[in-house]
Design an enzyme around this catalytic site. Structure first.
Site, mmCIF file in Angstrom:
data_model
loop_
_atom_site.group_PDB
_atom_site.id
_atom_site.type_symbol
_atom_site.label_atom_id
_atom_site.label_comp_id
_atom_site.label_asym_id
_atom_site.label_seq_id
_atom_site.Cartn_x
_atom_site.Cartn_y
_atom_site.Cartn_z
ATOM 1 N N HIS A 1 0.836 -1.201 0.000
ATOM 2 C CA HIS A 1 0.000 0.000 0.000
ATOM 3 C C HIS A 1 0.866 1.244 0.000
ATOM 4 O O HIS A 1 2.094 1.155 0.105
ATOM 5 C CB HIS A 1 -0.998 -0.024 1.169
ATOM 6 C CG HIS A 1 -0.403 0.078 2.534
ATOM 7 N ND1 HIS A 1 0.509 -0.827 3.044
ATOM 8 C CD2 HIS A 1 -0.590 0.996 3.529
ATOM 9 C CE1 HIS A 1 0.834 -0.493 4.272
ATOM 10 N NE2 HIS A 1 0.194 0.629 4.589
ATOM 11 N N HIS B 1 1.209 3.879 2.027
ATOM 12 C CA HIS B 1 1.741 4.603 3.177
ATOM 13 C C HIS B 1 3.262 4.585 3.047
ATOM 14 O O HIS B 1 3.856 3.564 2.676
ATOM 15 C CB HIS B 1 1.292 3.965 4.495
ATOM 16 C CG HIS B 1 -0.125 4.328 4.864
ATOM 17 N ND1 HIS B 1 -0.937 3.516 5.600
ATOM 18 C CD2 HIS B 1 -0.853 5.436 4.550
ATOM 19 C CE1 HIS B 1 -2.125 4.110 5.754
ATOM 20 N NE2 HIS B 1 -2.092 5.276 5.112
ATOM 21 N N ASP C 1 -0.160 -3.985 6.753
ATOM 22 C CA ASP C 1 -1.019 -3.246 7.671
ATOM 23 C C ASP C 1 -2.501 -3.606 7.504
ATOM 24 O O ASP C 1 -3.044 -3.557 6.407
ATOM 25 C CB ASP C 1 -0.841 -1.742 7.439
ATOM 26 C CG ASP C 1 0.591 -1.298 7.688
ATOM 27 O OD1 ASP C 1 1.452 -2.164 7.895
ATOM 28 O OD2 ASP C 1 0.831 -0.084 7.667
ATOM 29 N N HIS D 1 -7.367 -1.744 5.691
ATOM 30 C CA HIS D 1 -6.524 -0.674 6.222
ATOM 31 C C HIS D 1 -7.192 0.646 5.836
ATOM 32 O O HIS D 1 -8.240 0.640 5.205
ATOM 33 C CB HIS D 1 -5.127 -0.823 5.604
ATOM 34 C CG HIS D 1 -4.042 -0.104 6.336
ATOM 35 N ND1 HIS D 1 -3.940 -0.054 7.702
ATOM 36 C CD2 HIS D 1 -2.962 0.581 5.869
ATOM 37 C CE1 HIS D 1 -2.858 0.635 8.028
ATOM 38 N NE2 HIS D 1 -2.254 1.043 6.939
ATOM 39 N N ASP E 1 5.830 4.322 4.846
ATOM 40 C CA ASP E 1 6.723 3.337 5.471
ATOM 41 C C ASP E 1 6.773 2.023 4.693
ATOM 42 O O ASP E 1 7.513 1.115 5.059
ATOM 43 C CB ASP E 1 6.328 3.085 6.951
ATOM 44 C CG ASP E 1 4.885 2.659 7.132
ATOM 45 O OD1 ASP E 1 4.017 3.127 6.379
ATOM 46 O OD2 ASP E 1 4.620 1.851 8.043
ATOM 47 N N HIS E 2 6.002 1.922 3.609
ATOM 48 C CA HIS E 2 6.009 0.688 2.811
ATOM 49 C C HIS E 2 6.536 0.892 1.396
ATOM 50 O O HIS E 2 6.720 -0.083 0.676
ATOM 51 C CB HIS E 2 4.601 0.079 2.770
ATOM 52 C CG HIS E 2 4.160 -0.374 4.119
ATOM 53 N ND1 HIS E 2 4.190 -1.692 4.513
ATOM 54 C CD2 HIS E 2 3.736 0.342 5.190
ATOM 55 C CE1 HIS E 2 3.795 -1.771 5.781
ATOM 56 N NE2 HIS E 2 3.513 -0.548 6.205
ATOM 57 N N HIS F 1 6.467 -4.879 12.185
ATOM 58 C CA HIS F 1 5.818 -3.565 12.042
ATOM 59 C C HIS F 1 5.589 -2.954 13.423
ATOM 60 O O HIS F 1 4.497 -2.483 13.764
ATOM 61 C CB HIS F 1 4.497 -3.713 11.264
ATOM 62 C CG HIS F 1 3.960 -2.426 10.705
ATOM 63 N ND1 HIS F 1 3.012 -1.681 11.347
ATOM 64 C CD2 HIS F 1 4.231 -1.739 9.571
ATOM 65 C CE1 HIS F 1 2.714 -0.605 10.628
ATOM 66 N NE2 HIS F 1 3.449 -0.615 9.537
HETATM 67 ZN ZN LIG Z 1 2.867 0.617 7.901
HETATM 68 ZN ZN LIG Z 2 -0.243 1.633 6.501
#
Ligand SMILES: [Zn+2]
Ligand SMILES: [Zn+2]
Length: 303
Positions: free
Chosen positions: A62, A64, A212, A142, A66-67, A270
């Site tokens: 996804h 976000h 997530d 999510h 951090d990914h 995570h």
């Molecule tokens: Zn994340």
């Molecule tokens: Zn996320």
């Protein structure tokens, strides 16, 4: 056949305590697949001695940061070191636009072919297949479109029991048929069943990556009987309200999911920045699902 996963990033949201945002490398028979690509992933690949040009497929769960914030850097570096092999990236709607926009404004024409495949976040979908492996995406729940990924090893052919076939005198030209399930008829008319001339192959293994997600029953059908389940466990269960608000999962919930789907082993990761010490997360999960391990950067986990 090798089937294992290297943790490159285990942190949620921001890098902290030496932990990096999410990324994992899956090795299936020496073919390398990257799952998510948080900031710093290319540095982590160098640290752990992985040549990025060996990666042909990248799966992004996804959008976000951090990914995926490491993705543009990784794609750029592959270009700068003269990559020729094509690269396939799989991710949610919008990812292609982000990549195209970046290279439009940097006036970069990549030296290799980059194919961006859009994943669907409402159905399970086979997104990659070769002779050894099948990769499917499946919807998670999510705040934005998000998928998990499931890696299924394909069923191998049985191996020939050489001692038996030699004793019987099965011609070598016939062995590949026996492997494929044909019985052998000897010159005296005796029929030998192929099952008796072969050794059954090991059961195909599977790995699921649940990025997530809030804990819901909706994605459980896609991860049934998984050999190794990676599941996010951002919080301890005392923070369950926060987990629900932010569409994340607790260590206890990850353990419950692993139990419900009949997973053999569970890997949790995570981690929220509020946990410097990860032992309480491990302990909480193990109380419900004993076969839990922490996803620790630099560790390979065999599937
Ligand atoms: Zn994340
Ligand atoms: Zn996320």
């Amino acid at each position: 056949m090798k089937f294992e996963v290297l943790i490159l990033g285990s942190s949620s949201a921001t890098p902290i305590y030496g932990r990096h945002p999410t990324a994992q490398l899956v090795n299936v028979n020496e073919q390398l697949y990257l799952i998510d690509c948080g900031e710093g992933t290319q540095v982590q690949l160098i640290k752990y001695g992985v040549r990025s040009n060996r990666i042909k497929h990248i799966f992004i769960s996804h959008l976000h940061g951090d990914h995926y914030l490491g993705l543009i850097g990784l794609i750029s570096s592959m270009h700068l070191v003269g990559r020729k092999d094509e690269l396939h990236v799989y991710g949610p709607p919008g990812l292609k636009e982000i990549i195209d926009l970046h290279f439009l404004h940097s006036q970069t024409v990549l030296r290799y072919a980059l194919h961006v495949h859009t994943t669907q976040d409402d159905v399970q979908d086979v997104i990659f297949e070769n002779e050894n492996l099948l990769v499917s995406s499946f919807p998670l729940d999510h705040r934005i479109a998000c998928t998990g990924f499931r890696f299924d090893e394909k069923k191998h052919l049985p191996t020939i029991d050489r001692e038996k076939t030699e004793a019987i005198g099965v011609p070598s030209a016939y062995l590949s048929l026996v492997k494929r399930g044909y019985d052998y008829t000897a010159s005296d008319g005796t029929i030998y069943r192929w099952q008796d001339l072969t050794v059954a192959p090991p059961a195909p293994r599977s790995y699921a990556y649940c990025s997530d997600t809030v804990r819901t029953p909706s994605y459980l059908p896609f991860i049934q009987q998984i050999d190794l389940l990676y599941h996010e466990a951002t919080f301890l269960h005392e923070m369950v309200d926060r987990a629900v608000d932010t569409y994340h999962t607790t260590a206890l919930q990850a353990a419950e999911v692993a139990t419900e789907v009949g997973a053999k082993k569970l890997l949790i990761g995570h981690y929220s920045a509020r946990y410097k010490d990860l032992k309480p997360l491990l302990q909480e999960s193990r109380e419900t699902f004993a076969e839990t391990q922490l996803a620790l950067e630099g560790n390979w986990y065999r599937i």
